[in-house]
Design an enzyme around this catalytic site. Structure first.
Site, mmCIF file in Angstrom:
data_model
loop_
_atom_site.group_PDB
_atom_site.id
_atom_site.type_symbol
_atom_site.label_atom_id
_atom_site.label_comp_id
_atom_site.label_asym_id
_atom_site.label_seq_id
_atom_site.Cartn_x
_atom_site.Cartn_y
_atom_site.Cartn_z
ATOM 1 N N LYS A 19 0.832 -1.211 0.000
ATOM 2 C CA LYS A 19 0.000 0.000 0.000
ATOM 3 C C LYS A 19 0.865 1.259 0.000
ATOM 4 C CE LYS A 19 -2.826 0.788 3.647
ATOM 5 N NZ LYS A 19 -2.645 2.142 4.183
ATOM 6 N N ARG A 24 2.937 5.933 -3.291
ATOM 7 C CA ARG A 24 4.080 6.763 -3.705
ATOM 8 C C ARG A 24 4.329 6.652 -5.208
ATOM 9 N NH1 ARG A 24 4.033 5.673 1.592
ATOM 10 N NH2 ARG A 24 5.334 6.853 3.051
ATOM 11 N N GLY A 88 -5.045 7.953 5.371
ATOM 12 C CA GLY A 88 -4.145 8.910 6.030
ATOM 13 C C GLY A 88 -2.936 9.220 5.164
ATOM 14 N N SER A 160 6.970 9.399 12.160
ATOM 15 C CA SER A 160 5.882 9.152 11.215
ATOM 16 C C SER A 160 6.381 9.279 9.781
ATOM 17 C CB SER A 160 4.739 10.146 11.450
ATOM 18 O OG SER A 160 3.924 10.229 10.294
ATOM 19 N N GLN A 162 4.529 9.247 7.258
ATOM 20 C CA GLN A 162 3.618 10.131 6.518
ATOM 21 C C GLN A 162 4.029 11.585 6.671
ATOM 22 O OE1 GLN A 162 -0.306 9.097 7.915
ATOM 23 N NE2 GLN A 162 -0.345 7.175 6.760
ATOM 24 N N ASP A 308 1.874 -1.116 12.012
ATOM 25 C CA ASP A 308 0.579 -1.584 11.485
ATOM 26 C C ASP A 308 0.300 -3.048 11.832
ATOM 27 O OD1 ASP A 308 0.198 0.911 10.415
ATOM 28 O OD2 ASP A 308 0.937 0.378 8.431
ATOM 29 N N LYS A 335 -4.590 5.993 14.820
ATOM 30 C CA LYS A 335 -4.702 5.283 13.533
ATOM 31 C C LYS A 335 -6.168 5.293 13.077
ATOM 32 C CE LYS A 335 -0.401 4.368 13.066
ATOM 33 N NZ LYS A 335 0.336 5.051 11.989
ATOM 34 N N ARG A 339 -6.318 2.096 18.155
ATOM 35 C CA ARG A 339 -6.039 0.650 18.077
ATOM 36 C C ARG A 339 -5.610 0.033 19.400
ATOM 37 N NH1 ARG A 339 -3.287 0.398 12.135
ATOM 38 N NH2 ARG A 339 -5.269 0.374 10.988
ATOM 39 N N ARG A 382 -7.515 -2.923 9.487
ATOM 40 C CA ARG A 382 -6.616 -3.885 10.174
ATOM 41 C C ARG A 382 -7.323 -4.567 11.341
ATOM 42 N NH1 ARG A 382 -2.505 -3.719 7.009
ATOM 43 N NH2 ARG A 382 -1.806 -1.715 6.206
HETATM 44 C C1 S3P Z 1 2.424 4.889 6.304
HETATM 45 C C2 S3P Z 1 2.987 5.275 7.484
HETATM 46 C C3 S3P Z 1 2.486 4.855 8.801
HETATM 47 C C4 S3P Z 1 1.584 3.637 8.678
HETATM 48 C C5 S3P Z 1 0.573 3.799 7.593
HETATM 49 C C6 S3P Z 1 1.263 3.978 6.252
HETATM 50 C C7 S3P Z 1 2.985 5.387 5.032
HETATM 51 O O1 S3P Z 1 1.730 5.912 9.376
HETATM 52 O O2 S3P Z 1 0.925 3.404 9.913
HETATM 53 O O3 S3P Z 1 -0.272 2.674 7.528
HETATM 54 O O4 S3P Z 1 2.642 4.869 3.955
HETATM 55 O O5 S3P Z 1 3.807 6.318 5.089
HETATM 56 P P1 S3P Z 1 2.420 7.065 10.273
HETATM 57 O O6 S3P Z 1 3.269 7.873 9.384
HETATM 58 O O7 S3P Z 1 1.250 7.847 10.824
HETATM 59 O O8 S3P Z 1 3.191 6.342 11.321
#
Ligand code: S3P
Length: 422
Positions: A19, A24, A88, A160, A162, A308, A335, A339, A382
């Protein structure tokens, strides 16, 4: 959805594409010069949301039978109707990209997205000069007004990927270099892909520096998602006389905390044919059941490497011969659901001896789960998949409400259970 108890599970299973890497590959190729093919892309709901958003912003994306083609937008368009669904990754990465591109845009998502913290991206992006408004407390919908960005040096308060990736995408357009320092190294798919697309990026341990760059499109072969493989790996480890084969699993070290823990538990995993595809390490795997599952402790720097996988590892811990502890995992609270609470409530309802703590949970393994209850997965894919595995290894099975949310990351997930012996 009803999941009946299984005796065992065997055979070779295809995994959905990763994913994180699919998001990306679509987003970066959508702003790159040229046209690229993305093979084994995950077409779950989260990544489809990214595809729809990038189309609205001007990229041409076509889904063919074996791959998707992405032709970069000549100019990124303004859009007031970007809907990220449950994702997210889409909202956080895209916000960085849009602030950098200097467009006017509005992003919104489902009820789970509206509860997830966006101040963690709004604050550093605002330091770069971005103009973002959100609902009070920093929640979606997010409104972005065109602005010019400058680079900053930013020490991230939370680990993070993200947030890091959001700032890297903004940094691609900023007038001066952007330096990002992570408290703990998180998944590095963005850095690897940006470097392969000719971005001016330097990575040293927990530090990444990015400077203004034009991206060149590249074909991407997306590996199977280790976060999806986790459900099969735990299922085969717990169910006696099981033996499964998983091909083409992504084993980037920033994502393999699960394998470290499974090893500690005594799981029988054989890695075969390790190789690198599109800059990412991949491997085939054989997994056999284990009759003596040992307890484990998860915390510290390991957390981002398996964030995750914690709900499914909690299911595994119920079958260990002792106490397992998960700590330093406060991030679980923000999340797709909280969770810590949802995992603990689910497993307690199924008969586990499990307690929530401030930053994780404590699980006293008893080698069994009762089941025979209904679990509401709500908007958390999840949780739905962990509940299904928990049901399959329990005495009385489980009913799952809102099970279809699994489509967010694993379309066809429930077919797995038709292949087990009842
Ligand atoms: C992800 C980063 C993680 C992960 C999410 C996917 C990503 O989140 O939990 O399922 O693709 O960069 P966080 O950046 O909030 O830790």
């Amino acid at each position: 959805m009803t999941i009946k108890p299984l005796k065992n599970i065997s055979g070779a299973f295809d995994l959905p594409g990763d994913k994180s890497i699919t998001h990306r590959a679509i987003m970066l190729n959508a702003i790159a010069e040229g046209e690229a093919k993305v093979y084994n892309a995950l077409l779950g709901e989260d990544c489809m949301a990214t595809i729809e958003c990038m189309r609205k912003l001007g990229a041409k994306i076509f889904i063919e039978s074996d791959y998707i083609t992405v032709a970069g937008a000549k100019k990124i368009k303004n859009s007031q109707e970007l809907f990220v669904g449950n994702s997210g990754t889409t909202i956080r990465l895209l916000t960085g990209l849009l602030c950098g591109a200097g467009v006017n845009a509005e992003l919104d998502g489902d009820d789970s997205i509206k509860k997830r913290p966006m101040s963690r991206i709004i604050e550093p992006l605002s330091m770069m000069g971005a103009k973002i408004t959100a609902l009070e407390g920093g929640f979606a919908p997010l409104k972005i007004k065109s602005a010019n960005l400058k680079g900053i040096e930013y020490k991230m308060p939370v680990a993070s990927a993200q947030v890091k990736s959001c700032l890297l995408l903004a940094g691609l357009f900023a007038d001066s270099p952007t330096t990002i320092i992570e408290p703990v190294k998180t998944r590095n798919h963005t850095e690897l892909m940006l470097a392969a697309m000719s971005a001016d990026i330097i990575t040293r341990r927990n530090k990444v520096i990015i400077s203004k760059s034009k991206l060149k499109s590249i074909d991407v072969y997306v590996p199977g998602d280790i976060s999806s493989a986790a459900y099969l790996m735990v299922l085969a480890t717990i169910l006696p006389n099981s033996y499964i084969v998983l091909k083409n699993v992504g084993v980037n070290p920033t994502r393999t905390g699960l394998l470290d823990i499974l090893k500690i538990c005594g799981a029988k995993i054989t890695m075969l044919n390790r190789r690198t595809t599109s800059e990412e390490p991949v491997s085939d795997m054989l997994i056999q059941s284990t009759d003596d599952i040992k307890p484990f402790v998860i915390g510290g720097d390991l957390i981002p490497r398996l964030i995750d996988e914690i709900p499914i590892l909690a299911v595994l811990a119920c079958f260990a011969n002792g106490q397992s502890i998960i700590k330093d995992a406060q991030e679980l609270k923000v999340k797709e659901s909280n969770r810590i609470d949802t995992t603990v409530n689910m497993l307690k309802k199924m008969g586990a001896r499990i307690e929530a703590t401030d930053d994780g949970m404590i699980i006293n393994g008893s080698g069994a789960l009762m089941g025979g209850v209904e679990i509401d997965a709500g908007l958390d894919h999840r949780l739905a998949m962990s509940a299904a595995v928990a049901g399959a290894v329990s005495l009385d099975g489980v009913k799952i409400k809102n099970a279809q949310i699994a489509d967010v990351s694993y379309p066809g997930f429930f077919k797995i259970f038709e292949r087990g012996e009842q």
